[in-house]
Enzyme design. Structure first.
Site, PDB file in Angstrom:
ATOM      1  N   LYS A 151     -36.593  59.891 -28.640  1.00  0.00           N
ATOM      2  CA  LYS A 151     -36.833  61.320 -28.423  1.00  0.00           C
ATOM      3  C   LYS A 151     -35.512  62.047 -28.543  1.00  0.00           C
ATOM      4  O   LYS A 151     -34.540  61.720 -27.859  1.00  0.00           O
ATOM      5  CB  LYS A 151     -37.396  61.532 -27.020  1.00  0.00           C
ATOM      6  CG  LYS A 151     -38.786  62.111 -26.998  1.00  0.00           C
ATOM      7  CD  LYS A 151     -39.253  62.255 -25.578  1.00  0.00           C
ATOM      8  CE  LYS A 151     -40.481  63.111 -25.502  1.00  0.00           C
ATOM      9  NZ  LYS A 151     -40.931  63.272 -24.121  1.00  0.00           N
TER      10      LYS A 151
HETATM   11  O1  G3P Z   1     -44.315  65.416 -22.831  1.00  0.00           O
HETATM   12  C1  G3P Z   1     -43.557  66.439 -22.285  1.00  0.00           C
HETATM   13  C2  G3P Z   1     -44.009  66.684 -20.909  1.00  0.00           C
HETATM   14  O2  G3P Z   1     -43.659  65.614 -20.097  1.00  0.00           O
HETATM   15  C3  G3P Z   1     -43.545  67.936 -20.303  1.00  0.00           C
HETATM   16  O3  G3P Z   1     -44.549  68.309 -19.449  1.00  0.00           O
HETATM   17  O4  G3P Z   1     -45.571  69.371 -17.526  1.00  0.00           O
HETATM   18  O5  G3P Z   1     -43.084  68.944 -17.554  1.00  0.00           O
HETATM   19  O6  G3P Z   1     -44.080  70.704 -18.997  1.00  0.00           O
HETATM   20  P1  G3P Z   1     -44.291  69.408 -18.324  1.00  0.00           P
END
Ligand code: G3P
Length: 214
Positions: free
Chosen positions: A83
């Site tokens: 990533k």
């Molecule tokens: O895959 C990316 C994800 O983990 C981010 O999610 O909920 O932290 O915006 P969030």
């Protein structure tokens, strides 16, 4: 649509691998921190359990550092995807890694132009964060539609991972658009197969079965 599980929790990953619903896993520094486990140790464990691609995030800010990290991660398993953050240095790293045959997932994508740049650099995957766009009053899913259209216009092979998925409707919307992948946190996975009417129907059948002549 492929399902990646957005977590570094081994118990959750095993559960969905057993259910045949885990086509891959995505992790990030926040998810590693939440797991409470050592980064290298837990990542290697995930790589063994999951048959598909596992995204592991580089934290260097310069291309040279990212490439060095990526080469180290790539030695941990054939299913490693590195990533890389959506920055100019990140795209430089993607170009080098693509030439070396190391798969990349360009993360923290918030605009169609960012996705276009990542695809041009040769990224294997791009991750638009739709929930975080919703958080600031935008329609995150519209970004996915734009990216899919652009990739189709030019025949890019880069796959779209719908990320920052916050609820079940995000999954439906991603599937309606034909997104290649949604990376889904365990709490949302849980909600995908449950429905109050299903539970109610099962309860009714079981209670009627008790009363039926057998
Ligand atoms: O895959 C990316 C994800 O983990 C981010 O999610 O909920 O932290 O915006 P969030």
């Amino acid at each position: 649509m492929k399902f990646f599980i957005d977590t570094a929790e081994i118990i959750e990953i095993k559960k969905y691998v057993e259910q045949g619903l885990c086509d891959g896993v995505t992790t990030n520094p926040t998810l590693i921190m939440k797991s409470g486990r050592n980064f290298e140790e837990v990542t290697k464990e995930i790589l063994k359990i999951v048959p598909g691609p596992v995204s592991v995030e580089a934290i260097s800010e310069d291309a040279k550092g990212m490439v060095k990290e990526a080469e180290r991660f790539a030695g941990w398993g054939k299913n490693v995807v590195v990533k890389i953050p959506m920055t100019a240095e990140g795209l430089k790293a993607v170009r080098v890694l693509t030439k070396k045959g190391i798969k990349t997932n360009v993360t923290l994508v918030f605009s169609a132009n960012q996705a276009l740049l990542a695809a041009k650099a040769g990224a294997t995957y791009v991750s638009p964060f739709i929930g975080r766009l919703d958080d600031q009053g935008e329609e995150g899913i519209n970004l996915v539609a734009e990216i899919l259209d652009i990739f189709e216009n030019y025949g890019f092979k880069t796959e779209v991972i719908v990320a920052s998925v916050r609820h079940a409707r995000h999954v439906t919307d991603a599937a309606l658009l034909g997104a290649h992948i949604a990376t889904i946190p365990p709490n949302v996975m849980e909600k995908l197969y449950r429905h109050a009417k299903t539970d109610e129907g099962i309860d009714r059948f079981l209670s009627d079965w008790k009363k039926a002549k057998k």
